[in-house]
Design a protein around this motif. Sequence first.
Motif, PDB file in Angstrom:
ATOM      1  N   LYS A  85       0.829  -1.207   0.000  1.00 40.78           N
ATOM      2  CA  LYS A  85       0.000   0.000   0.000  1.00 40.78           C
ATOM      3  C   LYS A  85       0.863   1.257   0.000  1.00 40.78           C
ATOM      4  N   ILE A  86       1.949   1.224   0.803  1.00 39.42           N
ATOM      5  CA  ILE A  86       2.826   2.397   0.917  1.00 39.42           C
ATOM      6  C   ILE A  86       3.658   2.590  -0.356  1.00 39.42           C
ATOM      7  N   LEU A  87       4.223   1.505  -0.847  1.00 41.06           N
ATOM      8  CA  LEU A  87       5.155   1.601  -1.970  1.00 41.06           C
ATOM      9  C   LEU A  87       4.458   1.745  -3.317  1.00 41.06           C
ATOM     10  N   PHE A  88       3.345   1.071  -3.484  1.00 38.03           N
ATOM     11  CA  PHE A  88       2.703   1.048  -4.807  1.00 38.03           C
ATOM     12  C   PHE A  88       1.290   1.639  -4.799  1.00 38.03           C
ATOM     13  N   ASP A  89       0.867   2.121  -3.655  1.00 38.62           N
ATOM     14  CA  ASP A  89      -0.476   2.675  -3.499  1.00 38.62           C
ATOM     15  C   ASP A  89      -1.550   1.702  -4.006  1.00 38.62           C
ATOM     16  N   ASP A  90      -1.312   0.392  -3.725  1.00 36.53           N
ATOM     17  CA  ASP A  90      -2.278  -0.625  -4.123  1.00 36.53           C
ATOM     18  C   ASP A  90      -3.455  -0.635  -3.167  1.00 36.53           C
ATOM     19  N   THR A  91      -4.585  -1.023  -3.704  1.00 37.27           N
ATOM     20  CA  THR A  91      -5.661  -1.394  -2.793  1.00 37.27           C
ATOM     21  C   THR A  91      -5.287  -2.740  -2.192  1.00 37.27           C
ATOM     22  N   LEU A  92      -5.974  -3.122  -1.161  1.00 34.98           N
ATOM     23  CA  LEU A  92      -5.678  -4.401  -0.505  1.00 34.98           C
ATOM     24  C   LEU A  92      -5.854  -5.530  -1.508  1.00 34.98           C
ATOM     25  N   THR A  93      -4.771  -6.321  -1.678  1.00 33.04           N
ATOM     26  CA  THR A  93      -4.803  -7.409  -2.652  1.00 33.04           C
ATOM     27  C   THR A  93      -4.798  -8.747  -1.935  1.00 33.04           C
ATOM     28  N   GLY A  94      -4.954  -9.764  -2.762  1.00 35.45           N
ATOM     29  CA  GLY A  94      -4.845 -11.117  -2.211  1.00 35.45           C
ATOM     30  C   GLY A  94      -6.053 -11.525  -1.390  1.00 35.45           C
ATOM     31  N   PHE A  95      -7.248 -11.178  -1.906  1.00 31.86           N
ATOM     32  CA  PHE A  95      -8.458 -11.507  -1.143  1.00 31.86           C
ATOM     33  C   PHE A  95      -8.564 -13.011  -0.889  1.00 31.86           C
ATOM     34  N   THR A  96      -8.237 -13.813  -1.890  1.00 30.68           N
ATOM     35  CA  THR A  96      -8.330 -15.269  -1.738  1.00 30.68           C
ATOM     36  C   THR A  96      -7.388 -15.769  -0.649  1.00 30.68           C
ATOM     37  N   SER A  97      -6.130 -15.253  -0.679  1.00 30.10           N
ATOM     38  CA  SER A  97      -5.152 -15.669   0.335  1.00 30.10           C
ATOM     39  C   SER A  97      -5.591 -15.220   1.720  1.00 30.10           C
ATOM     40  N   LEU A  98      -6.133 -13.993   1.776  1.00 30.88           N
ATOM     41  CA  LEU A  98      -6.583 -13.474   3.067  1.00 30.88           C
ATOM     42  C   LEU A  98      -7.707 -14.316   3.640  1.00 30.88           C
ATOM     43  N   MET A  99      -8.653 -14.685   2.805  1.00 30.36           N
ATOM     44  CA  MET A  99      -9.759 -15.515   3.261  1.00 30.36           C
ATOM     45  C   MET A  99      -9.262 -16.900   3.680  1.00 30.36           C
ATOM     46  N   ALA A 100      -8.246 -17.407   2.959  1.00 32.69           N
ATOM     47  CA  ALA A 100      -7.689 -18.708   3.330  1.00 32.69           C
ATOM     48  C   ALA A 100      -7.077 -18.641   4.720  1.00 32.69           C
ATOM     49  N   LEU A 101      -6.356 -17.525   5.010  1.00 30.00           N
ATOM     50  CA  LEU A 101      -5.758 -17.378   6.338  1.00 30.00           C
ATOM     51  C   LEU A 101      -6.825 -17.243   7.414  1.00 30.00           C
ATOM     52  N   VAL A 102      -7.886 -16.482   7.101  1.00 28.57           N
ATOM     53  CA  VAL A 102      -8.974 -16.327   8.073  1.00 28.57           C
ATOM     54  C   VAL A 102      -9.631 -17.673   8.363  1.00 28.57           C
ATOM     55  N   THR A 103      -9.877 -18.432   7.290  1.00 29.54           N
ATOM     56  CA  THR A 103     -10.493 -19.750   7.466  1.00 29.54           C
ATOM     57  C   THR A 103      -9.586 -20.682   8.261  1.00 29.54           C
ATOM     58  N   LEU A 104      -8.282 -20.652   7.952  1.00 23.58           N
ATOM     59  CA  LEU A 104      -7.338 -21.492   8.690  1.00 23.58           C
ATOM     60  C   LEU A 104      -7.296 -21.098  10.157  1.00 23.58           C
ATOM     61  N   SER A 105      -7.282 -19.789  10.414  1.00 28.18           N
ATOM     62  CA  SER A 105      -7.257 -19.325  11.807  1.00 28.18           C
ATOM     63  C   SER A 105      -8.511 -19.748  12.552  1.00 28.18           C
ATOM     64  N   LEU A 106      -9.663 -19.659  11.869  1.00 25.61           N
ATOM     65  CA  LEU A 106     -10.911 -20.076  12.495  1.00 25.61           C
ATOM     66  C   LEU A 106     -10.882 -21.566  12.806  1.00 25.61           C
ATOM     67  N   GLY A 107     -10.362 -22.370  11.850  1.00 24.13           N
ATOM     68  CA  GLY A 107     -10.273 -23.807  12.087  1.00 24.13           C
ATOM     69  C   GLY A 107      -9.350 -24.135  13.238  1.00 24.13           C
ATOM     70  N   MET A 108      -8.186 -23.453  13.299  1.00 29.18           N
ATOM     71  CA  MET A 108      -7.252 -23.694  14.395  1.00 29.18           C
ATOM     72  C   MET A 108      -7.848 -23.271  15.727  1.00 29.18           C
TER      73      MET A 108
END
Length: 319
Positions: free
Chosen positions: A262-285
Amino acid sequence: MHAPQDAPIEGPRISIVSTMYRSRPFLEEFLDQSLAALAEIECRHFEIVLVNDGSPDDSLEWAVAKRAELPELVVVDLSRNFGHHAAMQAGLSLARGELVFLIDCDLEVSPMVLVDMHAKLLQTKSDMVYGYQEARKGGWVERRAGGMFYRVFNSMSDVRIPENMTTERLMTRRFVQASLELGDKNLFIGGMLAWTGYQQIGIPIPKGQREGASSYTFMRRLRLMVDAISAFSAQPLTLLFNAGVSITGLSVLYIAYLVARKILFDDTLTGFTSLMALVTLSLGMTTMGLGVIGIYLGKVYKQVQNRPTFIVRDVHRAP
């Protein structure tokens, strides 16, 4: 070890202990083989203790009637089905022999193994001689499930038990008394006897296939493994903590990566699929972690309740 000829016999030399649950088809042959084994080691003073663990068939009625022919037969009737391990503990607590031979009555293992175990115990002066299978019986699934139980238990428990150990074991009186003093309410007899210590030695014994379906299904074996590990080790809680730290670390790194983009490239938040995978994994754990903690809390709750592991309704025994 033998009393003099003119000395009074205060109690049985050997107690054979077994449990009954849907056991009626095996009982007659089991008693015949037990008597043959006792005769071979020239043991005239003995008792055979059969514990009725709420068997739905007529095992209890048959065993009680059999006492008219075999007064050395002791029949213990529990108030309901408490489970195999509780029934074994009941039999051990009521056995009076100098030596106690614990065995299942389903004839997968012949009571004649008492002969070899008795000789081994006298020869080595051990406190327990246990049986083990050199090669597991049954089909591919049964062999793999049984092997997995011992490998997982020994890798996660503070107590090691010999792989492919069977129920059958011959124990001295002092060993039995020591094991009964443990006070565990979460019973796993194999682990409790291994924890007791003293000198223990194993011998290979043949084990055949039981006639009819075994009451130990795959799910029951899985539950037994969970109960056994949680009763003898806190390592799953340590593994859970380590997994939580790892996931937290990975999550922090991923958040730092998103902020940097976000700082370097002024991107919007990317990697929605990866983020959801981490959220799902955290919920499972998290859910799994709460489940593991719940298992241990249940063990603590059961222990502090201090209820008896079994209740005896009747004991049919000669005076």
